[in-house]
Design a protein around this motif. Structure first.
Motif, PDB file in Angstrom:
ATOM      1  N   GLN A 302       0.832  -1.207   0.000  1.00 33.88           N
ATOM      2  CA  GLN A 302       0.000   0.000   0.000  1.00 33.88           C
ATOM      3  C   GLN A 302       0.869   1.260   0.000  1.00 33.88           C
ATOM      4  O   GLN A 302       0.384   2.350  -0.316  1.00 33.88           O
ATOM      5  CB  GLN A 302      -0.915   0.027   1.226  1.00 33.88           C
ATOM      6  N   PHE A 303       2.152   1.098   0.349  1.00 36.04           N
ATOM      7  CA  PHE A 303       3.065   2.241   0.408  1.00 36.04           C
ATOM      8  C   PHE A 303       4.243   2.102  -0.557  1.00 36.04           C
ATOM      9  O   PHE A 303       5.052   3.014  -0.674  1.00 36.04           O
ATOM     10  CB  PHE A 303       3.607   2.402   1.830  1.00 36.04           C
ATOM     11  N   ASN A 304       4.354   0.956  -1.228  1.00 35.88           N
ATOM     12  CA  ASN A 304       5.442   0.699  -2.167  1.00 35.88           C
ATOM     13  C   ASN A 304       4.873   0.199  -3.488  1.00 35.88           C
ATOM     14  O   ASN A 304       3.772  -0.369  -3.514  1.00 35.88           O
ATOM     15  CB  ASN A 304       6.411  -0.339  -1.588  1.00 35.88           C
ATOM     16  N   PRO A 305       5.602   0.405  -4.579  1.00 39.48           N
ATOM     17  CA  PRO A 305       5.119  -0.065  -5.882  1.00 39.48           C
ATOM     18  C   PRO A 305       4.838  -1.566  -5.862  1.00 39.48           C
ATOM     19  O   PRO A 305       5.664  -2.358  -5.405  1.00 39.48           O
ATOM     20  CB  PRO A 305       6.277   0.276  -6.829  1.00 39.48           C
ATOM     21  N   ALA A 339      -1.463   4.701  -7.034  1.00 32.94           N
ATOM     22  CA  ALA A 339      -1.014   5.995  -6.498  1.00 32.94           C
ATOM     23  C   ALA A 339      -2.103   6.617  -5.626  1.00 32.94           C
ATOM     24  O   ALA A 339      -1.825   7.175  -4.556  1.00 32.94           O
ATOM     25  CB  ALA A 339      -0.644   6.932  -7.653  1.00 32.94           C
ATOM     26  N   THR A 340      -3.349   6.499  -6.077  1.00 29.13           N
ATOM     27  CA  THR A 340      -4.471   6.993  -5.281  1.00 29.13           C
ATOM     28  C   THR A 340      -4.595   6.200  -3.980  1.00 29.13           C
ATOM     29  O   THR A 340      -4.830   6.778  -2.902  1.00 29.13           O
ATOM     30  CB  THR A 340      -5.788   6.866  -6.080  1.00 29.13           C
ATOM     31  N   GLN A 341      -4.405   4.886  -4.072  1.00 30.40           N
ATOM     32  CA  GLN A 341      -4.503   4.025  -2.889  1.00 30.40           C
ATOM     33  C   GLN A 341      -3.414   4.363  -1.873  1.00 30.40           C
ATOM     34  O   GLN A 341      -3.664   4.378  -0.657  1.00 30.40           O
ATOM     35  CB  GLN A 341      -4.388   2.552  -3.311  1.00 30.40           C
ATOM     36  N   GLN A 342      -2.211   4.647  -2.342  1.00 29.35           N
ATOM     37  CA  GLN A 342      -1.129   5.020  -1.443  1.00 29.35           C
ATOM     38  C   GLN A 342      -1.445   6.317  -0.700  1.00 29.35           C
ATOM     39  O   GLN A 342      -1.158   6.441   0.500  1.00 29.35           O
ATOM     40  CB  GLN A 342       0.175   5.164  -2.239  1.00 29.35           C
ATOM     41  N   ALA A 343      -2.053   7.251  -1.408  1.00 27.37           N
ATOM     42  CA  ALA A 343      -2.438   8.525  -0.769  1.00 27.37           C
ATOM     43  C   ALA A 343      -3.478   8.294   0.313  1.00 27.37           C
ATOM     44  O   ALA A 343      -3.397   8.862   1.421  1.00 27.37           O
ATOM     45  CB  ALA A 343      -2.973   9.483  -1.832  1.00 27.37           C
ATOM     46  N   PHE A 348      -4.900   7.640   6.043  1.00 29.02           N
ATOM     47  CA  PHE A 348      -5.549   6.831   7.076  1.00 29.02           C
ATOM     48  C   PHE A 348      -4.652   6.692   8.310  1.00 29.02           C
ATOM     49  O   PHE A 348      -5.133   6.655   9.445  1.00 29.02           O
ATOM     50  CB  PHE A 348      -5.891   5.446   6.522  1.00 29.02           C
ATOM     51  N   VAL A 349      -3.332   6.599   8.093  1.00 29.22           N
ATOM     52  CA  VAL A 349      -2.398   6.508   9.217  1.00 29.22           C
ATOM     53  C   VAL A 349      -2.475   7.769  10.068  1.00 29.22           C
ATOM     54  O   VAL A 349      -2.418   7.715  11.304  1.00 29.22           O
ATOM     55  CB  VAL A 349      -0.959   6.282   8.701  1.00 29.22           C
ATOM     56  N   LEU A 350      -2.642   8.917   9.414  1.00 25.23           N
ATOM     57  CA  LEU A 350      -2.708  10.199  10.133  1.00 25.23           C
ATOM     58  C   LEU A 350      -4.088  10.459  10.714  1.00 25.23           C
ATOM     59  O   LEU A 350      -4.229  10.983  11.813  1.00 25.23           O
ATOM     60  CB  LEU A 350      -2.312  11.343   9.191  1.00 25.23           C
ATOM     61  N   GLN A 351      -5.138  10.067   9.937  1.00 26.93           N
ATOM     62  CA  GLN A 351      -6.522  10.322  10.364  1.00 26.93           C
ATOM     63  C   GLN A 351      -7.347   9.042  10.153  1.00 26.93           C
ATOM     64  O   GLN A 351      -8.002   8.887   9.121  1.00 26.93           O
ATOM     65  CB  GLN A 351      -7.136  11.467   9.552  1.00 26.93           C
ATOM     66  N   PRO A 352      -7.337   8.125  11.089  1.00 23.18           N
ATOM     67  CA  PRO A 352      -8.044   6.855  10.917  1.00 23.18           C
ATOM     68  C   PRO A 352      -9.560   6.977  11.120  1.00 23.18           C
ATOM     69  O   PRO A 352     -10.139   6.368  12.020  1.00 23.18           O
ATOM     70  CB  PRO A 352      -7.407   5.963  11.985  1.00 23.18           C
ATOM     71  N   THR A 353     -10.199   7.786  10.268  1.00 26.74           N
ATOM     72  CA  THR A 353     -11.649   7.970  10.360  1.00 26.74           C
ATOM     73  C   THR A 353     -12.367   6.898   9.549  1.00 26.74           C
ATOM     74  O   THR A 353     -11.772   6.233   8.692  1.00 26.74           O
ATOM     75  CB  THR A 353     -12.041   9.352   9.843  1.00 26.74           C
TER      76      THR A 353
END
Length: 568
Positions: A302-305, A339-343, A348-353
């Protein structure tokens, strides 16, 4: 792979073989070859049991299973601890008292010859086929790394295993499995550490689990109930895991010679029981941690290619066809969506709403749809290719991201897991063939010298091991396209284990029922289980494969009682 990887791979595998040969010194007779003279301590029995279970399929396919379907596969093992207790109360004391080499010798004493032969034949068929699939699993590695044809790769892998198993016997299997498991656990821990350490700075272990959970991968407990009631077709849930898993584990550990042969090597009944009970305690956590690698790997991508398709060898072949442009277009869409999924994952890590969590889940679903489109085009481009890439997910990560040296170690681990489980399986196949068929049906030309007689049977046992190795290589050639190998091998076992268990349950608990009744019940029961499987496969009924174990055992028990009653 780089030079350091090859050096570590070759040294590790050579060292294991040398250690097994060194430890394989036993008396040159059947007791020595098949049961290592019954002198193993409980911890060797435990590691041997675990090593026989934990094949290359476990370490190669299980992380991919969690990556694609989540952690719910762990529920499949929930029945094991209960089964271990039952085995220690019933099966182990009897087998120890009778001093049998195979579990099926008891059935002739309890029933008759035809029941023993039929049950042993079911075991030989099921274990022979599943061992062929187990040979195919490490062959995938060589095929993917070297670009070799899987046909020749199966022959190379199977040939190495035949040499290893024929020369060693049960004692070599047990002691090498001990060392193999130690190396395997170290390697898998290193892989998990590297997955987490290669995540972004603000993403630690707990955040990684949260991202994986947002995409539905942390589904450790599922009940199987929907708004329409219980879903019988759902393969992995709490109820099917406890009930169906219990019946499967009871049959596997209590009647499958590949496992019975492991704890019959113990120096005493008490040592056998401790080994089994410890296995019941350790197996579920071990499998949980292996599956957790897959869930963490999902977060990693989710954070790497991420590759759109993990089987690089098949993808490269497809790229050489006229479908290359179509594949490139789908890959472009996949990269854009990723790329959208990584964003979304970073947010989500910053704001797990709840809203962002839904975005992560829906994004993962969209990526899956694009992947399926890509697989469909590959199937058109290379019609014979295996488009289920579950078995390649963990391997691709190892090759692409691990540093020099560790790639060789992780590849060695998968080889070691294959060797341990397949060696035990070939040893058990040979023991049943020798004891249940050769000794039972051939004219015994006893040599006057007992030592010479033992040596003759010892050498013949090695030849049967060789023949079964060849059979399993042939089976491996047909394993392509079976999908997730860890599922395939368990589905295959479920076609036979329930019926075999039913026979033993009648033998233990229904003392008045004779051989003819249970034999007829077993034959009909096996046909009905196969029918249930086919009806489920073609969606005529909905029944998860774990329930086949319950159905097979109950059918044999009930039909045996009916046949015995009406005979009166």
């Amino acid at each position: 792979m780089r030079t350091a990887d090859w050096v570590i791979l070759i040294l590790t595998l050579t060292g294991i073989i040398a250690y097994g040969v060194y430890k394989s010194r036993t008396s040159k007779d059947m007791e020595g070859y098949f049961l290592s003279n019954r002198n193993m301590p409980w911890y060797i029995v435990l590691l041997s049991i675990m090593g026989t279970q934990a094949s290359a399929i476990t370490f190669l396919s299980a992380p991919g299973q969690a990556f694609t379907d989540g952690m719910r596969f762990v529920q499949y093992y929930f029945g094991i601890p209960i089964a271990m207790v039952v085995l220690c109360i019933t099966f182990v004391p009897l087998f120890s008292k009778l001093k049998v080499i195979t579990a099926y010798e008891f059935l002739e004493q309890r029933f008759d010859l035809k029941t023993r032969v039929f049950t042993s034949s079911l075991f030989l068929l099921s274990r022979g086929l599943s061992t062929g699939i187990s040979i195919y699993a490490p062959s995938i590695i060589l095929s993917s790394l070297m670009g070799w044809d899987i046909f020749y790769t199966n022959i190379v892998m199977g040939g190495m295993l035949i040499v290893y198993t024929v020369s060693g016997g049960a004692k070599a299997v047990a002691y090498t499995q001990q060392l193999q498991l130690i190396i395997i656990f170290i390697g898998m821990f290193i892989a998990g550490y590297l997955i987490v350490s290669n995540l972004p700075e603000n993403v630690g272990f707990s955040e990684a689990l949260a991202v994986s959970g947002a995409a539905g991968k942390m589904n450790v407990i599922t009940t199987g109930f929907t708004e329409n009631g219980f879903d019988w077709k759902d393969r992995y849930n709490l109820i099917s895991g406890i009930i169906g898993g219990f019946f499967l584990a009871l049959s596997y550990f209590g009647t499958d010679q590949s496992q019975v042969g492991r704890y019959l090597t113990a120096k005493s009944e008490q040592e056998s029981k401790i080994g089994l009970l410890m296995n019941g305690l350790v197996k579920v956590p071990m499998q949980f941690l292996i599956l957790l690698l897959g869930a963490l790997l999902f977060t990693f991508y989710q954070f790497n290619p991420s590759p759109v398709f993990f089987n690089k060898a098949a993808e490269d072949k497809a790229m050489l066809t006229p479908y290359k442009d179509s594949l490139e277009q789908i890959k472009y869409r996949f990269n854009d969506q990723q790329a959208t999924q990584q964003a979304h994952s970073k947010l989500f890590v910053l704001q797990p709403t709840a809203a962002i969590k839904d975005s992560v889940a829906s994004g993962a679903a969209k990526l899956t749809v694009i992947k399926n489109e890509y697989k469909a085009v590959i199937k058109k481009a290379v019609p014979g290719s295996d488009t289920n890439d579950t078995n390649y997910i963990f391997l691709r990560f190892v090759v692409d991201f691990l540093p020099s040296g560790l790639v060789g170690l992780l590849i060695a681990i998968i080889f070691l897991a294959a060797w341990g489980s397949i060696a035990a399986a070939l040893n058990s196949l040979a023991s049943c063939t020798m004891v249940d068929f050769h000794q039972r049906f051939t004219k015994k030309e006893k040599l006057s010298d007992s030592v010479a007689q033992d040596l003759k049977e010892y050498r013949l046992s090695k030849w049967y091991t060789f023949y079964w190795g060849v059979f399993c290589i042939i089976t491996a050639q047909f394993a392509t396209g079976m999908g997730s190998l860890i599922e395939a091998v368990n589905v295959l076992g479920s076609l036979f284990y329930g019926v075999i268990l039913g026979i033993f349950l009648v033998a233990f608990y229904m003392k008045k029922i004779g051989g003819t009744a249970v034999f007829r019940a077993a034959v009909i029961g096996e046909l009905l289980v196969i029918l249930l499987f086919l009806l489920d496969k073609y969606n005529i009924i909905g029944l998860g494969f774990l329930w086949l174990n319950v159905a097979g055992a109950l059918i044999v028990v009930l039909l045996s009682a009916c046949f015995s009653f009406f005979k009166r």
